[in-house]
Structure formats: C-alpha cells, structure tokens
Design an enzyme around this catalytic site. Structure first.
Site, PDB file in Angstrom:
ATOM      1  N   SER A 154      35.976 -49.777   3.597  1.00 27.28           N
ATOM      2  CA  SER A 154      35.156 -50.105   2.430  1.00 27.28           C
ATOM      3  C   SER A 154      34.681 -51.542   2.526  1.00 27.28           C
ATOM      4  CB  SER A 154      35.959 -49.910   1.144  1.00 27.28           C
ATOM      5  OG  SER A 154      35.228 -50.389   0.024  1.00 27.28           O
ATOM      6  N   TYR A 167      43.349 -50.550  -4.160  1.00 25.23           N
ATOM      7  CA  TYR A 167      42.265 -50.026  -3.338  1.00 25.23           C
ATOM      8  C   TYR A 167      41.785 -51.097  -2.362  1.00 25.23           C
ATOM      9  CZ  TYR A 167      37.785 -47.996  -1.984  1.00 25.23           C
ATOM     10  OH  TYR A 167      36.731 -47.496  -1.260  1.00 25.23           O
TER      11      TYR A 167
END
Length: 279
Positions: A154, A167
């Site tokens: 990401s 995350y």
C-alpha cells in the site's frame, strides 16, 4: 487451455507454458482481477479466500474463457491454513511458480484507539499470512531455480499517515519482508516484489464520491492486475523493484491524503471507521 504464451524464453516459465499461480484474497477486488489476468496469460490459478460462493464465481469467469481455476475456500488467518492452501494448489494444479498475496484487512484508528484484537488481526492477515505462504513455496522455487512472489502492499505503508494504525504498520512491514525475500533468493532464480497501490476503487477503500473525487481519477483493480502481469513479463535477467508504487495521477486522489480526509470525515460524523477485510 487457451491463453497468451511467453515469447522471451525466460527460465521462470514452465517448459509447457506459464507457471501455476496461487492468488490469496482472490474472491474480489485486486485479487480477483489479478487471478483473471494471470489466467488470461495462460497460468492455471488457485484462488484462495474465505467466501466460497464468490470464489466459485471468479473461477467460473476464468473457465468460461478457456482458463483453468481451482477455488480453495480457506480463512488464511487460521492456524495451518496457508500450508493447506499451498498443498491443495500443488496437488490440484502442480508446483506453484507465482505467489500473489492480496488478502488484506484494514481498520483505521489512532494507536491509542486501536484494540489489541484489531491490531493482531491486521498483522496476521497483512504480514504473517504472506510470510507463511512464502515459506511454503520458497523451497520448491529455489530447487527449480525460478519463481515469483508478489505482495500487494500500500502507498500508505510508504508514508506516515496519522490514523493508519495497524494497517499502515503491517503494510510497511510486508514491504520489508518482500525486500528480504528478494535479497535472499535472487541468486536462486526467485524474484520478489511489492506492488504498493495508492487509492484503488475496491470494497476496502473509501468511495471516491464520499470525498468529492471523480471515479475516473481513482485507480481500479485492473490497473494493479496489469502491473503484476507486466512484472511477470520481465526477462529473468531483470530485477524490478522490489517496491513499485502505483498511484493515481491526480494529487487529490493520493493515498495518504485520501485516508486522512476519510478519517476526518468519519470522526466529524461521530462514526468510527469500519473494519474491512478482503474476503
């Protein structure tokens, strides 16, 4: 089966065509798009995810155009599930030559707001599962002298984004894990790379319309699938990455900016960001 055959003679291709692929998180979003793209290139694909019905739909979409797909309904976070997934894929299709780790979990919150169980779940799915899957396939890849391990990271893992919580930490860590796998195995014919997308329109992400961004300015899952296919088409002599960022062109669609705006909007509404997970 039908599908495009490689023409560059790369040794990371099986003698009779592209290698078997295992895609984790293949029932929707990026994972499903990658699975379809790899099947279109000629790979037999093992589809791993939690939702059996959705996996079967993806598998059927591959078979209807002449591809080979094996759906494996497993929760990879469960003990022993990654090993079972690899064993079932290799029993049904043959040795795994391409591993794509796309399963993901996200719950956005400040560190002081993050519950231990949410932290553990994100690290388990986003980091430990790729480690366990890679550990299963690496011995065979090293022995054969070829293989690819692709993790879907990401853009948030490349930056410090307040509120990204477990995350952001887990994605940053999987980037480093992939770098280690690449460095340890590059002389054995095995390449590893992280594709780190920015804002992609999937069920894990905020809806562009909620943040006043036109849909066409946000990436879609096919963009990431095409990037993975491009990587696999590189000749064996070439190393790319091991971190590749894929971002929207528009600055207002940048991953960190979008996440910050999403968190601010959620807090203004008095609603905590919902937990989301690739099925």
């Amino acid at each position: 089966m039908t599908g495009q055959r490689p023409v560059d003679g790369s040794p990371d291709r099986a003698a009779d065509g592209p290698p078997v692929a295992l895609v984790a998180g293949a029932s929707s979003g990026i994972g499903a798009a990658v699975a379809r793209r790899l099947a279109a290139r000629g790979s037999a694909v093992a589809l791993v995810g939690r939702r059996e019905a959705a996996l079967k739909e993806v598998a059927e979409s591959i078979r209807t155009v002449g591809g080979t797909a094996l759906p494996l309904a497993l929760d990879l976070a469960e003990p022993g599930a990654p090993a079972r997934a690899v064993a079932a894929a290799e029993a049904g299709l043959g040795p795994v030559g391409v591993l794509v780790c796309s399963a993901g979990a996200i719950r956005l919150a400040g560190v002081h707001e993050t519950e231990e169980r949410h932290w553990e779940r994100q690290l388990r799915i986003n980091l430990t599962v790729p480690f366990l899957l890679a550990r299963q396939v690496l011995p065979g890849m090293r022995e054969r002298g070829s293989g690819w391990i692709v993790t879907i990271g990401s853009g948030v893992g490349c930056e410090v984004v307040a509120g990204s919580g477990g995350y952001g930490v887990s994605k940053h860590a999987v980037h480093r894990l992939t770098e280690l796998i690449h460095e340890e195995n590059r002389d054995h014919g095995v390449r590893a790379v992280t594709v780190a997308p920015g804002w992609v329109s999937t069920r894990l992400a905020a809806r562009p319309s909620d943040l006043g961004v036109p849909d066409e300015q946000v990436l879609d899952a096919q963009d990431i699938a095409d990037t993975v296919a491009w990587l696999l088409d590189r000749p064996a002599r070439m190393s790319v990455g091991p971190l590749i960022r894929v971002e929207p062109s528009a600055s207002r669609a940048a991953a960190g900016t979008a996440m910050t705006r999403h968190l601010t909007s959620s807090r203004d509404r008095g609603a905590g960001p919902a937990a989301k997970e690739t099925p």
